[in-house]
Scaffold this motif. Structure first.
Motif, PDB file in Angstrom:
ATOM      1  N   GLY A  12       0.796  -1.478   0.057  1.00 44.10           N
ATOM      2  CA  GLY A  12       0.061  -0.036  -0.076  1.00 44.10           C
ATOM      3  C   GLY A  12       0.939   1.294   0.048  1.00 44.10           C
ATOM      4  N   LYS A  13       2.080   1.153  -0.486  1.00 46.11           N
ATOM      5  CA  LYS A  13       2.865   2.283  -0.272  1.00 46.11           C
ATOM      6  C   LYS A  13       2.462   3.471  -1.233  1.00 46.11           C
ATOM      7  CE  LYS A  13       6.424  -0.225  -1.711  1.00 46.11           C
ATOM      8  NZ  LYS A  13       6.038  -1.516  -1.695  1.00 46.11           N
ATOM      9  N   GLY A  14       2.262   3.082  -2.433  1.00 45.55           N
ATOM     10  CA  GLY A  14       1.853   4.052  -3.600  1.00 45.55           C
ATOM     11  C   GLY A  14       0.549   4.517  -3.016  1.00 45.55           C
ATOM     12  N   THR A  15      -0.473   3.970  -2.608  1.00 39.49           N
ATOM     13  CA  THR A  15      -1.879   4.304  -2.301  1.00 39.49           C
ATOM     14  C   THR A  15      -1.864   5.286  -1.166  1.00 39.49           C
ATOM     15  OG1 THR A  15      -2.724   2.192  -2.533  1.00 39.49           O
ATOM     16  CG2 THR A  15      -4.168   3.580  -1.320  1.00 39.49           C
ATOM     17  N   SER A  30       8.568   7.908  -6.659  1.00 41.19           N
ATOM     18  CA  SER A  30       8.418   6.448  -6.598  1.00 41.19           C
ATOM     19  C   SER A  30       9.320   5.962  -7.893  1.00 41.19           C
ATOM     20  CB  SER A  30       6.887   6.066  -6.883  1.00 41.19           C
ATOM     21  OG  SER A  30       6.991   4.640  -7.589  1.00 41.19           O
ATOM     22  N   THR A  31      10.281   5.284  -7.283  1.00 42.91           N
ATOM     23  CA  THR A  31      11.261   4.714  -8.663  1.00 42.91           C
ATOM     24  C   THR A  31      10.613   3.703  -9.410  1.00 42.91           C
ATOM     25  OG1 THR A  31      12.308   3.080  -6.611  1.00 42.91           O
ATOM     26  CG2 THR A  31      13.463   4.891  -7.339  1.00 42.91           C
ATOM     27  N   GLY A  32       9.487   2.915  -8.925  1.00 43.90           N
ATOM     28  CA  GLY A  32       8.582   2.158  -9.691  1.00 43.90           C
ATOM     29  C   GLY A  32       8.016   2.820 -10.905  1.00 43.90           C
ATOM     30  N   LYS A  57      12.250  -9.150 -10.548  1.00 43.23           N
ATOM     31  CA  LYS A  57      13.490  -8.966 -10.086  1.00 43.23           C
ATOM     32  C   LYS A  57      13.722  -7.540  -9.958  1.00 43.23           C
ATOM     33  CE  LYS A  57      15.478 -12.880 -11.871  1.00 43.23           C
ATOM     34  NZ  LYS A  57      16.083 -13.781 -12.848  1.00 43.23           N
ATOM     35  N   LEU A  58      14.806  -6.968  -9.196  1.00 45.04           N
ATOM     36  CA  LEU A  58      15.265  -5.630  -8.739  1.00 45.04           C
ATOM     37  C   LEU A  58      16.150  -5.078 -10.093  1.00 45.04           C
ATOM     38  CD1 LEU A  58      16.007  -5.557  -5.212  1.00 45.04           C
ATOM     39  CD2 LEU A  58      13.952  -4.926  -6.276  1.00 45.04           C
ATOM     40  N   VAL A  59      15.867  -3.725 -10.556  1.00 48.08           N
ATOM     41  CA  VAL A  59      16.726  -3.233 -11.214  1.00 48.08           C
ATOM     42  C   VAL A  59      18.198  -2.712 -10.648  1.00 48.08           C
ATOM     43  CG1 VAL A  59      16.725  -0.898 -12.626  1.00 48.08           C
ATOM     44  CG2 VAL A  59      14.569  -2.305 -12.796  1.00 48.08           C
ATOM     45  N   ASP A  84       9.378   6.309  -2.034  1.00 50.88           N
ATOM     46  CA  ASP A  84       8.209   5.177  -2.378  1.00 50.88           C
ATOM     47  C   ASP A  84       8.954   4.132  -3.159  1.00 50.88           C
ATOM     48  OD1 ASP A  84       6.484   3.299  -3.300  1.00 50.88           O
ATOM     49  OD2 ASP A  84       5.148   4.939  -4.220  1.00 50.88           O
ATOM     50  N   GLY A  85       9.364   2.996  -2.497  1.00 47.21           N
ATOM     51  CA  GLY A  85      10.071   1.967  -3.323  1.00 47.21           C
ATOM     52  C   GLY A  85      11.604   2.307  -3.350  1.00 47.21           C
ATOM     53  N   PHE A  86      11.990   3.032  -2.503  1.00 44.14           N
ATOM     54  CA  PHE A  86      13.676   3.473  -2.697  1.00 44.14           C
ATOM     55  C   PHE A  86      13.802   4.060  -1.051  1.00 44.14           C
ATOM     56  CE2 PHE A  86      16.930   6.181  -2.979  1.00 44.14           C
ATOM     57  CZ  PHE A  86      18.209   5.473  -3.639  1.00 44.14           C
ATOM     58  N   ALA A  91      22.776  -0.968  -0.200  1.00 46.34           N
ATOM     59  CA  ALA A  91      23.769  -0.050  -1.189  1.00 46.34           C
ATOM     60  C   ALA A  91      23.034   1.209  -1.347  1.00 46.34           C
ATOM     61  CB  ALA A  91      24.134  -0.878  -2.539  1.00 46.34           C
ATOM     62  N   GLN A  92      21.424   1.110  -1.765  1.00 47.24           N
ATOM     63  CA  GLN A  92      20.950   2.226  -2.056  1.00 47.24           C
ATOM     64  C   GLN A  92      20.560   3.123  -0.956  1.00 47.24           C
ATOM     65  OE1 GLN A  92      17.145   1.029  -3.986  1.00 47.24           O
ATOM     66  NE2 GLN A  92      18.110  -0.449  -5.348  1.00 47.24           N
ATOM     67  N   ALA A  93      20.505   2.437   0.302  1.00 51.47           N
ATOM     68  CA  ALA A  93      20.278   3.118   1.485  1.00 51.47           C
ATOM     69  C   ALA A  93      21.554   3.957   1.625  1.00 51.47           C
ATOM     70  CB  ALA A  93      19.956   2.451   2.589  1.00 51.47           C
ATOM     71  N   GLU A 140     -11.601  -5.948  -5.514  1.00 47.43           N
ATOM     72  CA  GLU A 140     -12.221  -5.917  -4.374  1.00 47.43           C
ATOM     73  C   GLU A 140     -12.343  -4.892  -3.288  1.00 47.43           C
ATOM     74  OE1 GLU A 140     -12.122  -9.274  -0.688  1.00 47.43           O
ATOM     75  OE2 GLU A 140     -10.933  -9.427  -2.362  1.00 47.43           O
ATOM     76  N   PHE A 141     -11.103  -4.349  -3.027  1.00 46.22           N
ATOM     77  CA  PHE A 141     -10.736  -3.297  -1.957  1.00 46.22           C
ATOM     78  C   PHE A 141     -10.915  -1.720  -2.588  1.00 46.22           C
ATOM     79  CE2 PHE A 141      -7.822  -6.878  -0.888  1.00 46.22           C
ATOM     80  CZ  PHE A 141      -8.987  -7.438   0.023  1.00 46.22           C
ATOM     81  N   LYS A 142     -10.927  -1.483  -3.773  1.00 48.10           N
ATOM     82  CA  LYS A 142     -10.917  -0.322  -4.170  1.00 48.10           C
ATOM     83  C   LYS A 142     -11.217  -0.112  -5.643  1.00 48.10           C
ATOM     84  CE  LYS A 142      -8.043   4.146  -4.817  1.00 48.10           C
ATOM     85  NZ  LYS A 142      -6.826   4.463  -5.401  1.00 48.10           N
ATOM     86  N   PRO A 143     -12.417  -0.769  -6.062  1.00 49.08           N
ATOM     87  CA  PRO A 143     -12.671  -0.767  -7.340  1.00 49.08           C
ATOM     88  C   PRO A 143     -13.049   0.425  -8.281  1.00 49.08           C
ATOM     89  CG  PRO A 143     -14.671  -1.394  -5.905  1.00 49.08           C
ATOM     90  CD  PRO A 143     -13.454  -1.093  -4.952  1.00 49.08           C
ATOM     91  N   HIS A 159      -3.740  -5.351 -15.949  1.00 46.36           N
ATOM     92  CA  HIS A 159      -3.122  -6.181 -14.890  1.00 46.36           C
ATOM     93  C   HIS A 159      -1.527  -6.146 -15.181  1.00 46.36           C
ATOM     94  CE1 HIS A 159      -3.613 -10.291 -12.584  1.00 46.36           C
ATOM     95  NE2 HIS A 159      -3.090  -9.364 -11.904  1.00 46.36           N
ATOM     96  N   ARG A 160      -0.782  -5.770 -13.982  1.00 48.63           N
ATOM     97  CA  ARG A 160       0.432  -5.451 -14.338  1.00 48.63           C
ATOM     98  C   ARG A 160       1.128  -6.936 -14.558  1.00 48.63           C
ATOM     99  NH1 ARG A 160       2.783  -1.339  -9.863  1.00 48.63           N
ATOM    100  NH2 ARG A 160       4.508  -3.263  -9.717  1.00 48.63           N
ATOM    101  N   GLU A 161       2.036  -6.838 -15.424  1.00 43.96           N
ATOM    102  CA  GLU A 161       2.622  -8.241 -15.838  1.00 43.96           C
ATOM    103  C   GLU A 161       3.405  -8.745 -14.369  1.00 43.96           C
ATOM    104  OE1 GLU A 161       2.915  -9.896 -18.525  1.00 43.96           O
ATOM    105  OE2 GLU A 161       4.145 -11.463 -17.558  1.00 43.96           O
ATOM    106  N   THR A 198      -2.819  -3.614   7.820  1.00 45.01           N
ATOM    107  CA  THR A 198      -3.999  -4.337   7.658  1.00 45.01           C
ATOM    108  C   THR A 198      -5.030  -3.492   8.234  1.00 45.01           C
ATOM    109  OG1 THR A 198      -4.041  -5.274   9.730  1.00 45.01           O
ATOM    110  CG2 THR A 198      -3.085  -6.674   7.893  1.00 45.01           C
ATOM    111  N   GLY A 199      -6.195  -3.675   7.430  1.00 38.52           N
ATOM    112  CA  GLY A 199      -7.670  -2.771   7.708  1.00 38.52           C
ATOM    113  C   GLY A 199      -7.788  -1.837   6.482  1.00 38.52           C
ATOM    114  N   SER A 200      -8.499  -0.898   6.630  1.00 39.33           N
ATOM    115  CA  SER A 200      -9.222  -0.090   5.499  1.00 39.33           C
ATOM    116  C   SER A 200      -7.806   1.063   4.871  1.00 39.33           C
ATOM    117  CB  SER A 200     -10.085   0.773   5.872  1.00 39.33           C
ATOM    118  OG  SER A 200      -9.790   1.805   6.728  1.00 39.33           O
ATOM    119  N   ILE A 201      -7.872   1.434   3.944  1.00 42.68           N
ATOM    120  CA  ILE A 201      -6.801   2.411   3.626  1.00 42.68           C
ATOM    121  C   ILE A 201      -6.934   3.586   4.392  1.00 42.68           C
ATOM    122  CG2 ILE A 201      -6.403   4.172   1.518  1.00 42.68           C
ATOM    123  CD1 ILE A 201      -7.283   1.869  -0.221  1.00 42.68           C
ATOM    124  N   ALA A 202      -8.133   4.146   4.762  1.00 43.86           N
ATOM    125  CA  ALA A 202      -8.208   5.175   5.937  1.00 43.86           C
ATOM    126  C   ALA A 202      -7.463   4.709   7.128  1.00 43.86           C
ATOM    127  CB  ALA A 202      -9.734   5.636   6.128  1.00 43.86           C
TER     128      ALA A 202
END
Ligand code: AP5
Length: 213
Positions: A12-15, A30-32, A57-59, A84-86, A91-93, A140-143, A159-161, A198-202
């Protein structure tokens, strides 16, 4: 304020990052998202990373460190940033700390969103994303308001590969092997705050803002 959002794929990092952007007025880096944008543009970098990303895999560290440095050098993070994602490897840290140190800045908090491997599989397999603006939904959770279509631009959701079950396993392995040690890197600095994802996004958002203080 420089915040790092950590957690397994689909935690849920991006959300959450998008809501933190609205609350604190600092950008999400976000590096992604940067890598996916490079793919969409058909640049040399995008072509180079496409197969690696699809495999789960990681870039390479060099590529993502350069992407982040470019954003800081361009002034994108002058008021702060939500990373987000970095970083995703020790080594990146280390590279991030060295870069910030050279600029007289530092990481303020590392927010680790904890969700179980079972939840990771459920969240990633139900995720659908907009190929145009990158918005993320869940069956299901955020249509989306209209089935299969982005709320913002009406594009057909994909649907992401790397959200296919076999790739989710590879991403989880990469997380436990390469990314979990990043928490051990920041722990002795007293920066890590673990939040139940866990739990709702809010509910998760309220926990995160409570942890930021
Ligand atoms: P990246 O895009 O960073 O992928 P990730 O870390 O696997 O994380 P995700 O973006 O998939 O998930 P998320 O935690 O943001 O969850 P989301 O909010 O979407 O990286 C992709 C690839 O790029 C990597 O595999 C790698 O190849 C490369 N890469 C990127 N950065 C790199 C780096 N630094 N080094 C090396 N390589 C790098 O939520 C997931 C789903 O769950 C959504 O459908 C959402 O609606 C739903 N959801 C969210 N919160 C909740 C909730 N509370 N309850 C129910 N559902 C929820």
């Amino acid at each position: 304020m420089i915040l790092i959002l950590m957690g397994p794929p689909g935690a849920g990092k991006g959300t959450q990052a998008k809501q933190l952007v609205d609350k604190y007025g600092i950008p999400q880096l976000s590096t992604g998202d940067m890598l996916r944008a490079a793919r969409r543009s058909g640049s040399d970098l995008g072509n180079k990373v496409a197969a690696i990303m699809d495999s789960g895999k990681l870039v390479s560290d060099e590529i993502v460190i350069a992407l982040i440095e470019e954003k800081f050098d361009a002034g994108d993070a002058k008021e702060g940033a939500i990373l987000d994602g970095f970083p995703r490897t020790p080594a990146q840290a280390e590279a991030l700390d060295a870069m910030l140190d050279a600029k007289g800045r530092k990481v303020d908090a590392v927010l680790s969103i904890h969700v179980s491997d079972e939840d990771v599989v459920r969240r990633n397999s139900g995720r659908r994303t907009c190929p145009v603006d990158g918005a993320s939904y869940h069956l299901e959770f955020k249509p989306p308001k209209r089935e299969g279509l982005c709320d913002h631009d009406g594009a057909a959701l994909v649907h992401r590969e790397d959200d296919m079950p076999d790739k989710i396993r590879v991403r989880l392995e990469a997380y436990h092997r390469d990314t979990a040690p990043v928490l051990a890197y920041f722990e002795p600095k007293g920066l890590v705050k673990t939040v139940d994802g866990t739990g709702s996004i809010a509910e998760v958002f309220a926990r995160l803002t409570g942890a930021i203080g």
